[in-house]
Design a protein around this motif. Structure first.
Motif, PDB file in Angstrom:
ATOM      1  N   ASN A   1       0.819  -1.217   0.000  1.00 14.55           N
ATOM      2  CA  ASN A   1       0.000   0.000   0.000  1.00 14.55           C
ATOM      3  C   ASN A   1       0.849   1.261   0.000  1.00 14.55           C
ATOM      4  O   ASN A   1       0.533   2.238  -0.684  1.00 14.55           O
ATOM      5  CB  ASN A   1      -0.909   0.016   1.234  1.00 14.55           C
TER       6      ASN A   1
ATOM      7  N   LEU B   1       2.235   1.697  -3.381  1.00 12.35           N
ATOM      8  CA  LEU B   1       1.173   2.148  -4.291  1.00 12.35           C
ATOM      9  C   LEU B   1       0.925   3.653  -4.147  1.00 12.35           C
ATOM     10  O   LEU B   1       0.791   4.378  -5.136  1.00 12.35           O
ATOM     11  CB  LEU B   1      -0.096   1.374  -3.939  1.00 12.35           C
ATOM     12  N   ASP B   2       0.863   4.124  -2.904  1.00 11.33           N
ATOM     13  CA  ASP B   2       0.700   5.571  -2.673  1.00 11.33           C
ATOM     14  C   ASP B   2       1.821   6.329  -3.378  1.00 11.33           C
ATOM     15  O   ASP B   2       1.589   7.343  -4.039  1.00 11.33           O
ATOM     16  CB  ASP B   2       0.804   5.904  -1.172  1.00 11.33           C
TER      17      ASP B   2
ATOM     18  N   GLY C   1       1.545   6.362  -7.102  1.00 13.42           N
ATOM     19  CA  GLY C   1       0.482   7.314  -7.470  1.00 13.42           C
ATOM     20  C   GLY C   1       0.996   8.745  -7.447  1.00 13.42           C
ATOM     21  O   GLY C   1       0.764   9.526  -8.367  1.00 13.42           O
TER      22      GLY C   1
ATOM     23  N   HIS D   1       1.720  11.693 -10.691  1.00 13.98           N
ATOM     24  CA  HIS D   1       1.337  13.112 -10.749  1.00 13.98           C
ATOM     25  C   HIS D   1       2.552  14.035 -10.880  1.00 13.98           C
ATOM     26  O   HIS D   1       2.559  14.948 -11.698  1.00 13.98           O
ATOM     27  CB  HIS D   1       0.533  13.491  -9.504  1.00 13.98           C
TER      28      HIS D   1
ATOM     29  N   LYS E   1      -2.557  16.193  -1.231  1.00 16.32           N
ATOM     30  CA  LYS E   1      -3.097  14.844  -1.267  1.00 16.32           C
ATOM     31  C   LYS E   1      -2.083  13.847  -0.713  1.00 16.32           C
ATOM     32  O   LYS E   1      -2.422  12.964   0.075  1.00 16.32           O
ATOM     33  CB  LYS E   1      -3.420  14.488  -2.712  1.00 16.32           C
TER      34      LYS E   1
ATOM     35  N   GLU F   1      -1.417  10.775   2.859  1.00 17.32           N
ATOM     36  CA  GLU F   1      -0.977   9.384   2.735  1.00 17.32           C
ATOM     37  C   GLU F   1       0.337   9.163   3.476  1.00 17.32           C
ATOM     38  O   GLU F   1       0.522   8.160   4.167  1.00 17.32           O
ATOM     39  CB  GLU F   1      -0.819   9.041   1.246  1.00 17.32           C
TER      40      GLU F   1
ATOM     41  N   PRO G   1      -9.728  11.763  -7.235  1.00 14.86           N
ATOM     42  CA  PRO G   1      -9.381  10.402  -6.817  1.00 14.86           C
ATOM     43  C   PRO G   1      -9.404  10.257  -5.294  1.00 14.86           C
ATOM     44  O   PRO G   1      -9.254  11.250  -4.581  1.00 14.86           O
ATOM     45  CB  PRO G   1      -7.961  10.217  -7.362  1.00 14.86           C
ATOM     46  N   THR G   2      -9.591   9.033  -4.826  1.00 11.33           N
ATOM     47  CA  THR G   2      -9.559   8.803  -3.379  1.00 11.33           C
ATOM     48  C   THR G   2      -8.102   8.860  -2.913  1.00 11.33           C
ATOM     49  O   THR G   2      -7.663   9.859  -2.387  1.00 11.33           O
ATOM     50  CB  THR G   2     -10.191   7.451  -3.024  1.00 11.33           C
ATOM     51  N   TYR G   3      -7.356   7.786  -3.152  1.00 10.05           N
ATOM     52  CA  TYR G   3      -5.922   7.776  -2.842  1.00 10.05           C
ATOM     53  C   TYR G   3      -5.173   7.941  -4.161  1.00 10.05           C
ATOM     54  O   TYR G   3      -5.614   7.418  -5.178  1.00 10.05           O
ATOM     55  CB  TYR G   3      -5.522   6.460  -2.173  1.00 10.05           C
ATOM     56  N   THR G   4      -4.036   8.650  -4.137  1.00  5.47           N
ATOM     57  CA  THR G   4      -3.336   8.930  -5.403  1.00  5.47           C
ATOM     58  C   THR G   4      -2.989   7.658  -6.169  1.00  5.47           C
ATOM     59  O   THR G   4      -3.027   7.655  -7.388  1.00  5.47           O
ATOM     60  CB  THR G   4      -2.012   9.690  -5.174  1.00  5.47           C
ATOM     61  N   GLY G   5      -2.655   6.586  -5.449  1.00  2.00           N
ATOM     62  CA  GLY G   5      -2.224   5.382  -6.160  1.00  2.00           C
ATOM     63  C   GLY G   5      -3.304   4.337  -6.277  1.00  2.00           C
ATOM     64  O   GLY G   5      -3.020   3.202  -6.653  1.00  2.00           O
TER      65      GLY G   5
ATOM     66  N   PRO H   1      -6.329   0.504  -0.454  1.00  2.00           N
ATOM     67  CA  PRO H   1      -5.710   1.644   0.241  1.00  2.00           C
ATOM     68  C   PRO H   1      -6.650   2.329   1.238  1.00  2.00           C
ATOM     69  O   PRO H   1      -6.192   2.893   2.232  1.00  2.00           O
ATOM     70  CB  PRO H   1      -5.362   2.610  -0.901  1.00  2.00           C
TER      71      PRO H   1
END
Lengths: 241, 152
Positions: A44, A47-48, A51, A55, A130, A134, B49-53, B132
């Motif tokens: 996880n 993944l964050d 993401g 960007h 954002k 996270e 989006p909710t979570y970036t990834g 996530p």
């Protein structure tokens, strides 16, 4: 590129590359972590970061204005063109070494993103706003595991010490006066000192920092990472599915 | 006046259409319940989006596009904004009810209740769960593990 575009490109690509490379590193744990919950956590976090990288690299591609997109920057650059810090490309080692890298990086990352939230660049600020939500989880995860391993068994303690010891030489680069964030040093030092003290670990002695990642001078490890990460786009350019 | 009435009805219509587009990973709630549809104007639907990834992001975009196209709104554009960042506070009351009924504890600020037996005697096993947006929890009364939509 204009000077301003150039500066924006370098700023965004550093942020993107840090997130991308650490995200890729963490994904190596998928299916191999010490237990299921940790496996999910590392995946996880990875993944964050991937993401966020998408960007940030998108902004870099736009600032560059050469028609490349985030994917092209991630999969079509060679090692010398990567601008990530050396810390994130370091091998996972054992679990303690991974946690050592994470605790040093995530605490810095959170402070950095908080600063960018207030930056005039609206696009970077939006990604940071954002991202910071996270990264707060990443910090908690890394801090808690540092304490658990450092204050755990004799074996886990020794491994945590070795992990921090391995990673410590890459810390200075994060605060480099030219391409790092020197203003964040004192707060980061205080945070890390607190976690280490809770973990019953001593702060490593100051040593000469290794730098160069921001200018494309990487350790041998990055090339191996890229050869795996970029395999598909290199073997089958423009592959789509 | 006529134009105003028309645009209100289009907005309502789009929200109605999107309220039938399920979240791909938690299909019990719609993208509207999830709070990711931020705005609807005459020509643009804005989502966040909710979570970036979150890997569901691309699927969600495709699903929304398909739903709009099927409803004859092919010219309606789809825009993504990151700021202000998505928060679980935007999940609707309806969304909370649906999550609970589906077996996922909704993102309340208080101690999560076990979606099976209703007990508040629960603990967090891991802050990172199957997606996530969820954490892994356990009920200390009925002993069942459950997912919780974490406050974000």
């Amino acid at each position: 590129m204009t000077d301003m575009g150039n500066e924006r490109f370098h700023h965004a690509i550093r942020l993107g590359d840090d997130a991308l490379i650490l995200g890729q590193r963490l994904s190596e744990w998928c299916g191999h972590a010490p237990m299921l919950e940790v496996d999910l956590s590392l995946a996880n976090i990875g993944l964050d970061l991937i993401g966020q990288a998408t960007h940030f690299l998108g902004v870099a591609a736009e600032a560059e204005g050469k028609g490349r997109d985030a994917d092209a920057l991630a999969f079509r650059r060679d090692v010398l063109d990567f601008h990530n810090c050396l810390l994130v490309e370091q091998p996972n080692g054992d679990f303690a070494q991974t946690i050592a890298r994470q605790v040093l990086f995530s605490n810095w990352h959170e402070l950095l993103l908080r600063e960018i939230c207030d930056a005039p660049d609206q696009q970077l600020s939006a990604i940071a706003q954002k991202g910071v939500k996270e990264v707060t989880y990443h910090v908690r995860f890394a801090n808690e595991w540092t304490v658990r391993l450092g204050d755990g068994t004799e074996e886990s303690r020794l491994r945590m010490i070795a992990g921090i010891d391995w990673m410590w030489r890459f810390v200075d680069e994060l605060f480099d006066p030219t391409d790092g964030a020197p203003s964040l040093r004192s707060e980061w030092d205080a945070r890390i000192a607190k976690v280490l003290s809770e973990a019953g670990l001593e702060q490593p002695k100051p040593r000469r920092g290794v730098k160069g990642g921001r200018n494309g001078h990487h350790s041998e490890h990055l090339g191996h990472l890229l050869s795996e990460m970029q395999f598909l786009q290199r073997a089958y350019p423009d592959a789509r599915w | 006046m006529v134009a105003a009435a028309k645009s209100v009805s289009l907005k309502d219509r789009v929200f109605e259409i999107l309220s039938h587009v399920p979240d791909p990973e938690i299909p019990c709630i719609s993208v509207v319940d999830l709070g990711i549809v931020r705005d609807v104007t005459d020509d643009t639907v804005t989502i966040t989006p909710t979570y970036t990834g979150c890997p569901a992001t691309l699927t969600i975009e495709t699903d929304i596009r398909t739903a709009l196209d099927r409803a004859g709104l092919k010219t309606m554009k789809l825009a993504t904004v990151l700021s202000p960042p998505w928060t679980t506070d935007w999940i609707t009351e309806e969304g909370h009810r649906k999550l609970h009924a589906y077996g996922i504890a909704p993102p309340t600020r208080s101690v999560p209740q076990c979606p099976r037996c209703g007990s508040s005697h629960t603990e967090e096993i891991s802050r990172f769960g199957s997606t996530p947006c969820k954490s892994l929890n356990r009920c200390l009364d009925c002993r069942e593990p459950f997912d919780r939509f974490k406050c974000h």
